[in-house]
Design a protein around this motif. Sequence first.
Motif, PDB file in Angstrom:
ATOM      1  N   HIS A  95      85.238  90.111  33.559  1.00 35.57           N
ATOM      2  CA  HIS A  95      84.211  90.113  32.518  1.00 35.57           C
ATOM      3  C   HIS A  95      84.164  91.515  31.935  1.00 35.57           C
ATOM      4  CE1 HIS A  95      79.878  88.776  31.227  1.00 35.57           C
ATOM      5  NE2 HIS A  95      80.593  89.238  30.217  1.00 35.57           N
ATOM      6  N   SER A  96      84.658  91.665  30.704  1.00 36.69           N
ATOM      7  CA  SER A  96      84.661  92.974  30.046  1.00 36.69           C
ATOM      8  C   SER A  96      83.446  93.084  29.132  1.00 36.69           C
ATOM      9  CB  SER A  96      85.952  93.185  29.257  1.00 36.69           C
ATOM     10  OG  SER A  96      86.057  92.266  28.187  1.00 36.69           O
ATOM     11  N   HIS A  97      82.980  94.323  28.961  1.00 37.41           N
ATOM     12  CA  HIS A  97      81.738  94.561  28.241  1.00 37.41           C
ATOM     13  C   HIS A  97      81.895  95.662  27.208  1.00 37.41           C
ATOM     14  CE1 HIS A  97      79.491  92.252  31.340  1.00 37.41           C
ATOM     15  NE2 HIS A  97      80.402  92.764  32.156  1.00 37.41           N
ATOM     16  N   GLY A 102      86.083  96.203  26.592  1.00 31.82           N
ATOM     17  CA  GLY A 102      86.877  95.073  26.120  1.00 31.82           C
ATOM     18  C   GLY A 102      88.329  95.437  25.891  1.00 31.82           C
ATOM     19  N   ARG A 106      90.967  93.800  28.529  1.00 29.39           N
ATOM     20  CA  ARG A 106      91.887  92.791  27.995  1.00 29.39           C
ATOM     21  C   ARG A 106      93.335  93.270  28.011  1.00 29.39           C
ATOM     22  NH1 ARG A 106      88.365  90.693  22.886  1.00 29.39           N
ATOM     23  NH2 ARG A 106      87.824  92.917  22.801  1.00 29.39           N
ATOM     24  N   HIS A 118      84.616  88.123  27.556  1.00 33.13           N
ATOM     25  CA  HIS A 118      84.289  89.381  26.883  1.00 33.13           C
ATOM     26  C   HIS A 118      82.948  89.286  26.175  1.00 33.13           C
ATOM     27  CE1 HIS A 118      84.517  93.116  24.806  1.00 33.13           C
ATOM     28  NE2 HIS A 118      84.509  92.553  23.621  1.00 33.13           N
ATOM     29  N   SER A 149      91.162  85.541  25.533  1.00 37.16           N
ATOM     30  CA  SER A 149      89.852  85.890  26.070  1.00 37.16           C
ATOM     31  C   SER A 149      88.782  84.936  25.549  1.00 37.16           C
ATOM     32  CB  SER A 149      89.496  87.334  25.724  1.00 37.16           C
ATOM     33  OG  SER A 149      89.318  87.491  24.335  1.00 37.16           O
TER      34      SER A 149
END
Length: 384
Positions: A95-97, A102, A106, A118, A149
């Motif tokens: 889970h990118s923020h 991000g 990714r 994301h 994503s």
Amino acid sequence: MAKKNKKIKVAHILHSIGGVEVYMRLIVENCDPDLIENIIIHGFKNRKQVYTDKNLNRVNQFFISIKREINIISDIKSVYETIKILKQEKPDIIHSHSAKGGIIGRLASFFNSVDVLHTPHAYSYLSTPNQFKRFVFLTIERILKLNGSILIACSESELGRGIKEVGYKKSKTELFNNSVLPISFRDKKLNYQKTWPENYICTVGRPSYQKNIEMMVEVVREIKKEIPSIHLVLMGVGEYYPNLDKVEKLIKDYNLTTNISLVKWIERKEIFKIISISKLYISTARYEGLPYAIIESLALSKACVVTDCDGNRDLVINEVNGYVIKNNDIQDMTKKIINLCKNEKLRKRMEQSSYELFKKNYDLNDNISTIESLYQKYARINEK
């Protein structure tokens, strides 16, 4: 779909600051630790931060060279460091923020066979008036989404922007509204030594292009013509404040030093108390994801006067729990704030509506199961 009773390991990748840090802490502290194991990958400057899960056990943290600003060397290094951590930890999902998290998350995911969720927390291409930079930042988002994503938008506005402008397919999008726990106090006595009068309006926002505090100062200048005692408490003048000098100069030039208080770092509980005692909450932001300060204001039963931007318009319904003002419309914002300051009956009605909207849409006790379900949906445990 994840197998029943199998704990899912989620690797969060982020530059931990502001609302993103609040989001992260709320997630790890409230997810069911029997379902979800969260690990956090963020900057070396965050070494002193401690995260605990719902059972008060420490959450594992890993540190990379991530920085807020674009820096080719540190960004490449961050990707390499993240790849190593992911290979070691073998998460079931990433889970990118935000923009930088991000990008790194990714890119690193190309070397892993797990899905990336994301959350932009307000798209980076909205952060500049420069049209060329906007084009570059938007292009980066459009390219990075091609690795498959999944957009986990933090507001309806962010979801719509992701589909219409970034180009996500609807089937590759989900919604998890930013949410907070109900707020209560044993007493409202401040530990912070306040220097402002009993009657005041307030806001939380660092002096920056995003928050457009300059407009706020202009509004206070206009309000003062009708309400000489008007006082604004501006919290959040802390870690990142690129426009502070400009804001301070405006305050001095307009002779507003006795009408505006700038509050630097302060504990969140103290922020809640300051909001709860205020007459109302205001925002002049140019863009948002879904701002926690306004959600907290709803939870504290505050009427709000805000600009019409992503996030703000999701939380404030015009003439229901406050007013939504066209961007940079100083005169209309002035008029609406004066109206709410003077009309207690109207203000009380809007305060009740704010609390009702919070309970209906943004109570984390009700909403935490949404993000847990999304982690279960996209984790590939059954493929391992």
